[in-house]
Design an enzyme around this catalytic site. Structure first.
Site, PDB file in Angstrom:
ATOM      1  N   HIS A  90      30.725  33.388 -58.960  1.00  0.00           N
ATOM      2  CA  HIS A  90      31.205  31.856 -58.248  1.00  0.00           C
ATOM      3  C   HIS A  90      32.613  31.796 -58.765  1.00  0.00           C
ATOM      4  O   HIS A  90      32.758  32.276 -59.958  1.00  0.00           O
ATOM      5  CB  HIS A  90      30.109  30.632 -58.969  1.00  0.00           C
ATOM      6  CG  HIS A  90      28.849  30.641 -58.271  1.00  0.00           C
ATOM      7  ND1 HIS A  90      28.201  29.658 -58.180  1.00  0.00           N
ATOM      8  CD2 HIS A  90      28.237  31.782 -57.665  1.00  0.00           C
ATOM      9  CE1 HIS A  90      27.054  29.933 -57.395  1.00  0.00           C
ATOM     10  NE2 HIS A  90      26.940  31.136 -57.239  1.00  0.00           N
ATOM     11  N   GLU A 100      34.157  29.542 -60.357  1.00  0.00           N
ATOM     12  CA  GLU A 100      34.092  29.036 -61.573  1.00  0.00           C
ATOM     13  C   GLU A 100      33.752  29.925 -62.797  1.00  0.00           C
ATOM     14  O   GLU A 100      34.794  30.115 -63.645  1.00  0.00           O
ATOM     15  CB  GLU A 100      33.301  27.718 -61.909  1.00  0.00           C
ATOM     16  CG  GLU A 100      33.738  26.588 -60.836  1.00  0.00           C
ATOM     17  CD  GLU A 100      33.002  26.581 -59.611  1.00  0.00           C
ATOM     18  OE1 GLU A 100      32.865  25.620 -58.661  1.00  0.00           O
ATOM     19  OE2 GLU A 100      32.637  27.701 -59.113  1.00  0.00           O
ATOM     20  N   CYS A 131      28.156  23.991 -58.975  1.00  0.00           N
ATOM     21  CA  CYS A 131      26.745  24.101 -58.813  1.00  0.00           C
ATOM     22  C   CYS A 131      26.028  24.283 -60.024  1.00  0.00           C
ATOM     23  O   CYS A 131      26.889  24.083 -61.188  1.00  0.00           O
ATOM     24  CB  CYS A 131      26.430  25.472 -58.035  1.00  0.00           C
ATOM     25  SG  CYS A 131      26.635  26.776 -58.982  1.00  0.00           S
ATOM     26  N   CYS A 141      27.331  26.984 -62.458  1.00  0.00           N
ATOM     27  CA  CYS A 141      28.937  26.720 -62.716  1.00  0.00           C
ATOM     28  C   CYS A 141      28.815  25.631 -63.748  1.00  0.00           C
ATOM     29  O   CYS A 141      29.626  25.690 -65.097  1.00  0.00           O
ATOM     30  CB  CYS A 141      29.752  26.358 -61.699  1.00  0.00           C
ATOM     31  SG  CYS A 141      29.987  28.066 -60.618  1.00  0.00           S
TER      32      CYS A 141
END
Length: 160
Positions: A57, A59, A87, A90
């Site tokens: 992801h 992040e 999410c 993250c």
């Protein structure tokens, strides 16, 4: 009339621009920057499909890059800035990295409207494990804590 733009706003714009550029090059619509002492030290875009890595992801990619940049797994003194509400994966990464704070632009509902619905993951941890769609259970080996005992016996360990 002069309008003052806060540093958070400027960093958020950068994260949103990264996310938008990512889409134009075939990536996911997420971007993140890590800021320390008022300067961006790392960036990341969603690389899940490009790298075949479900943890890539934006992040997480940015956190990994920032840790390499400063030579430490701790990002104390840093801000994680994301184009979208992080999410649970993250958020966990941000907690483990010990960032000072997280700032985001779009929220989980905006993501869901675009087909990235992680709302159920946000809600999952509040439910009993027995109701989870993924079975998770402990099975004792009789030596479950052996790795931890070995860890604690090392005088040269780096605590985190």
């Amino acid at each position: 009339m002069t309008t003052t733009v806060s540093p958070d706003h400027a960093w958020l714009r950068e994260a949103v621009e990264l996310a938008t550029r990512s889409v134009t090059t075939g990536g996911g619509p997420f971007g993140a920057v890590v800021v320390r002492d008022g300067a961006v030290i790392a960036t990341g875009t969603n690389q899940v499909t490009a790298s075949l890595d479900p943890t890539a992801h934006a992040e997480v990619v940015a956190i990994r890059a920032a840790c390499r940049e400063i030579g430490d797994f701790r990002l104390t003194g840093c801000v994680l800035v994301s184009s979208c509400e992080p999410c649970p994966l993250c958020l966990s990464a941000a907690l483990w990295a010990r960032v000072d704070r997280v700032v985001y632009a779009a929220d989980r509902h905006d993501a869901a409207a675009a087909g990235f619905d992680d709302r159920e993951f946000h809600e999952l941890f509040a439910r009993p494990r027995e109701s989870w769609p993924l079975p998770v259970r402990q099975v004792s080996t009789g030596v479950d804590d052996a790795p931890f005992r070995a860890w604690l016996s090392r005088a040269d360990r780096v605590d985190y």
